[in-house]
Design an enzyme around this catalytic site. Structure first.
Site, PDB file in Angstrom:
ATOM      1  N   SER A 133      -8.797 -14.902  -1.306  1.00 16.64           N
ATOM      2  CA  SER A 133      -9.009 -13.479  -1.591  1.00 16.64           C
ATOM      3  C   SER A 133     -10.416 -13.242  -2.132  1.00 16.64           C
ATOM      4  O   SER A 133     -10.993 -14.101  -2.798  1.00 16.64           O
ATOM      5  CB  SER A 133      -7.971 -12.987  -2.609  1.00 16.64           C
ATOM      6  N   HIS A 169       0.832  -1.198   0.000  1.00 18.20           N
ATOM      7  CA  HIS A 169       0.000   0.000   0.000  1.00 18.20           C
ATOM      8  C   HIS A 169       0.871   1.255   0.000  1.00 18.20           C
ATOM      9  O   HIS A 169       1.977   1.257   0.559  1.00 18.20           O
ATOM     10  CB  HIS A 169      -0.909  -0.024   1.235  1.00 18.20           C
TER      11      HIS A 169
END
Length: 370
Positions: A305, A105
């Site tokens: 996921s 991120h």
């Protein structure tokens, strides 16, 4: 109302929009400020510390760290949790080198700049997971310096999970004794603990901090949780007479309503309710992936996921469904508000837009056949 309309077609960003907090709406008539340490009663009484402590106990149990060994607080979101982890690591190892993958991120390189930490970027594999060979090469070249490691527990774009056990093996093989492992589990932090067979990422292994966003649990106000070891926080604690508390957090004034929101969500849905939601989202992500795959539309889905990555469609669809773009790809993050009816609607529009089906009836027939 525009917000209401846009909420119906929101698919590209990890927000659970299936939330109702009207039962605690009356608390928004009051100011609630949790300034200072969540475990110290301050000189002012307008706060929600008791609720915050219960929320933190829930997460401590989820991540298997004893009550007498952990510390944490309710943050403004995943970024603040990441900043806190990097801040502690820098204080513990002032000359440490930060390692994070290309798919980390953007708050991680931001933290490196803010705290002036030397930052080595590790290559990523095609699925978004860390390239462990490159990580080991960088570690071996800098074996005389402490290692500060950011592990992604669900990357932002592809939902990939870095392998904690492989990283620990590399550290041991290169005889790195001084290291700090921070886990960025912004989204998957509230999914993995509920999935059978999922990677075990918790404090029973030598991690030092973990940041989790409230995106999955759902909140009208951005927030999250950071957990760490109490012994690390004691190194940075400063008493502040003005508020009658200690300065142990990144922010001074902290939102006192968000702990109340998280507490309400945990109490009303519980472990079993959150587990059911996690499994439903994973199942629906698999459903979306299969609907694209059987029609040979380029797509990808990492194990464990709920982030389905696929080839970038028209700009019209991107804008309409608020899809997140990365180079020639976009993704849908299948949250609680993305059910199979909504998935079918989107896939139908995508196929019609791309000229892969002639009409709705043809699509429905194909869906029935598969």
């Amino acid at each position: 109302m525009q917000i209401e309309q846009r909420s119906q077609l929101h698919a590209g960003y990890p927000y659970n929009l299936s939330c109702d907090y009207s039962a605690i709406g009356k608390f928004f008539n009051f100011l609630l400020n949790n300034a200072g340490d969540p475990y110290i009663e301050p000189d002012f009484g307008l706060h929600s510390r008791k609720f915050e402590q219960e929320v933190l106990s829930f997460f401590a149990e989820l991540y298997k760290i004893p009550e007498n060994q952990f510390w944490g607080y309710v943050t403004a979101g995943g970024t603040e949790g990441n900043l806190y982890g990097m801040f502690l690591a820098r204080e513990i190892y002032p000359d440490g080198i930060l390692y994070s993958s290309q798919d980390s991120h953007y708050s991680i390189p931001k933290a490196a700049k803010l705290f002036r930490i030397q930052h080595n970027i590790v290559n990523s594999q095609i699925n978004g997971e860390m390239n462990y060979d490159h990580f080991e090469k960088l570690i071996s070249e800098n074996r005389n310096y402490p290692a500060i490691i950011n592990l992604n527990i669900g990357t932002t774009v592809k939902g990939a999970i870095d392998n904690l056990d492989k990283v620990l093996e590399i550290l041991e093989r290169n005889q790195i004794k001084d290291y700090y492992i921070h886990c960025d589990a912004a989204l998957s932090g509230l999914i993995l603990p509920f999935l059978d067979g999922a990677p075990q990422v918790n404090f029973q292994k030598p991690i030092d901090s973990i940041a989790i966003s409230a995106k999955f649990i759902g909140s009208p106000l951005p927030c999250g949780v950071v957990l760490t070891k109490k012994k690390w926080v004691e190194k940075v604690e400063t008493a502040i007479e003005y508020i009658g508390s200690s300065d142990t957090t990144i922010l001074g004034s902290r939102n006192g309503h968000t702990p109340l929101i998280l507490w309400y969500a945990i109490k009303t849905r519980g472990y079993d309710g959150l587990a059911k939601e996690a499994k439903t989202c994973i199942d629906n992500a698999q459903y979306l992936f299969q609907q694209l795959k059987i029609r040979e539309y380029p797509c990808m889905l990492n194990k464990f996921s709920n982030t389905v990555v696929f080839q970038k469609p028209s700009q019209r669809l991107i804008k309409k469904w608020q899809l997140a773009i990365y180079e020639n790809w976009v993704h849908i993050i299948v949250m609680q508000n993305i059910d199979r009816h909504k998935i079918d609607t989107f896939v139908n529009e995508l196929l019609l837009e791309e000229g892969l089906v002639d009409n709705v009836e043809n699509f429905q027939l194909q869906s029935a056949l598969h």
